[in-house]
Write a protein that holds these residues in place. Structure first.
Motif, PDB file in Angstrom:
ATOM      1  N   LEU A 152       2.663   8.808  -0.201  1.00 25.26           N
ATOM      2  CA  LEU A 152       2.135   9.879  -1.222  1.00 25.26           C
ATOM      3  C   LEU A 152       2.660  10.479  -0.822  1.00 25.26           C
ATOM      4  O   LEU A 152       2.791  11.677  -1.141  1.00 25.26           O
ATOM      5  CB  LEU A 152       0.689   9.287  -1.011  1.00 25.26           C
ATOM      6  N   ASP A 189       5.359   2.462  -0.911  1.00 28.70           N
ATOM      7  CA  ASP A 189       5.866   3.744  -1.250  1.00 28.70           C
ATOM      8  C   ASP A 189       4.533   4.623  -0.594  1.00 28.70           C
ATOM      9  O   ASP A 189       4.188   4.196   0.756  1.00 28.70           O
ATOM     10  CB  ASP A 189       5.598   3.803  -2.727  1.00 28.70           C
ATOM     11  N   VAL A 233      -3.290   3.798   1.378  1.00 25.80           N
ATOM     12  CA  VAL A 233      -3.875   3.539   0.151  1.00 25.80           C
ATOM     13  C   VAL A 233      -3.586   2.421  -0.820  1.00 25.80           C
ATOM     14  O   VAL A 233      -1.891   1.937  -1.027  1.00 25.80           O
ATOM     15  CB  VAL A 233      -4.241   4.937  -1.022  1.00 25.80           C
ATOM     16  N   CYS A 253       1.020  -1.145   0.251  1.00 30.63           N
ATOM     17  CA  CYS A 253      -0.155  -0.056   0.237  1.00 30.63           C
ATOM     18  C   CYS A 253       0.944   1.596   0.586  1.00 30.63           C
ATOM     19  O   CYS A 253       1.955   0.883   0.186  1.00 30.63           O
ATOM     20  CB  CYS A 253      -0.869   0.371   1.344  1.00 30.63           C
ATOM     21  N   GLY A 254      -0.005   3.064  -0.215  1.00 31.63           N
ATOM     22  CA  GLY A 254       0.980   3.519  -0.151  1.00 31.63           C
ATOM     23  C   GLY A 254       0.758   4.553   0.852  1.00 31.63           C
ATOM     24  O   GLY A 254      -0.079   4.225   1.346  1.00 31.63           O
TER      25      GLY A 254
HETATM   26  N1  HPA Z   1      -2.087   3.555  -4.294  1.00 37.33           N
HETATM   27  C1  HPA Z   1      -2.807   2.608  -4.719  1.00 37.33           C
HETATM   28  N2  HPA Z   1      -2.753   1.381  -4.834  1.00 37.33           N
HETATM   29  C2  HPA Z   1      -1.588   1.174  -4.047  1.00 37.33           C
HETATM   30  C3  HPA Z   1      -0.485   1.597  -3.555  1.00 37.33           C
HETATM   31  C4  HPA Z   1      -0.733   2.897  -4.026  1.00 37.33           C
HETATM   32  O1  HPA Z   1      -0.418   4.325  -4.376  1.00 37.33           O
HETATM   33  N3  HPA Z   1       1.026   1.552  -3.487  1.00 37.33           N
HETATM   34  C5  HPA Z   1       0.748  -0.098  -3.527  1.00 37.33           C
HETATM   35  N4  HPA Z   1      -0.713   0.406  -3.416  1.00 37.33           N
END
Ligand code: HPA
Length: 235
Positions: A206, A204, A178, A91-92
């Motif tokens: 955001l 990662d 996210v 996820c971010g």
């Molecule tokens: N956005 C949506 N899904 C994701 C992200 C993101 O930045 N990073 C890993 N899965």
């Protein structure tokens, strides 16, 4: 066999770990399960069944996004009798307090829409994790010393989001990260009386723009898989 899963009856365990990426399903099965056997490869969506500490476990890819996850989770629960389903994914990060490599255990999943939207119409259903799995996952993460956050996440329909204002509102309302799958997993589990949880690694961020280099992903993802397995069998 179902439309999208080629496994024979009995080849899927009651406990299923669900990465989005089919190659991560193979990596997790080969790394953590004893005697992993390929049980599905329809459309390249790999599923493996083996044992962990003697307990049968299937690790099956879902693809990216809720429409894809919905296909596999419906068939796993309704046709193969899966009872405990844990998403293991990335996820971010959406808060300053959350760092890349940290683990997020999703108590709830906010969404703009899910494949179940047509059922709920004017109602805003609140998809939430199974408490016993959540509790056990938090204990497992604490025992490992993995930096972990527990709270709400956002299941978005888009990776390349043209509405950054929505992400800003999520951050303002304390959403930790996210991704694109958990809200529908929780909704399907609720509908079919199964248990579900999402354990996520922050890949990662955001707010900072930082991203985990691919060569460092494995160790962080390994912690997440172990937390999910411990949760499944200690709850
Ligand atoms: N956005 C949506 N899904 C994701 C992200 C993101 O930045 N990073 C890993 N899965």
């Amino acid at each position: 066999m179902t439309v999208h899963i080629g496994a024979k009856p009995g080849q899927i365990a009651e406990t299923v770990l669900l990465p989005g990426d089919p190659y991560r399903a193979r990596w997790a099965a080969e790394t953590f399960l004893d005697e992993p056997a390929l049980v599905n490869e329809v459309r390249g969506m790999l599923g493996f069944t083996g044992t962990w500490k003697g307990n049968p476990v299937t690790i099956h890819g879902t693809g990216m996004g809720m429409p894809s996850l919905s296909i596999y989770v419906n068939e796993l629960i309704r046709d193969y009798g899966a009872k405990t389903l844990i998403r293991i994914g990335s996820c971010g990060g959406m808060q300053d307090s959350v760092a890349v490599r940290d683990v997020i255990i999703a108590m709830t999943a906010t969404s703009l829409s899910t494949p179940s939207r047509g059922i709920f119409k004017e109602v805003n259903f609140a998809p939430c994790a199974d408490w016993s799995l959540l509790n056990a996952a938090v204990s497992a993460a604490a025992a490992k010393g993995t930096p972990t956050h527990v709270g709400g996440i956002y299941s978005s329909d888009v990776f390349y989001d043209e509405r950054p204002d929505l992400n800003e509102q999520m951050t303002r309302h304390g959403i930790l990260g996210v991704e694109m799958e958990a809200a529908e997993l929780y909704t399907l589990a609720a509908r079919h009386k199964a248990r579900a949880l999402a354990v996520l690694t922050v890949s990662d961020h955001l707010l900072t723009g930082e991203a985990l280099p691919s060569d460092q992903r494995e160790k962080s993802f390994g912690d997440m898989v172990e937390i999910a397995l411990e949760a499944a069998f200690n709850s």
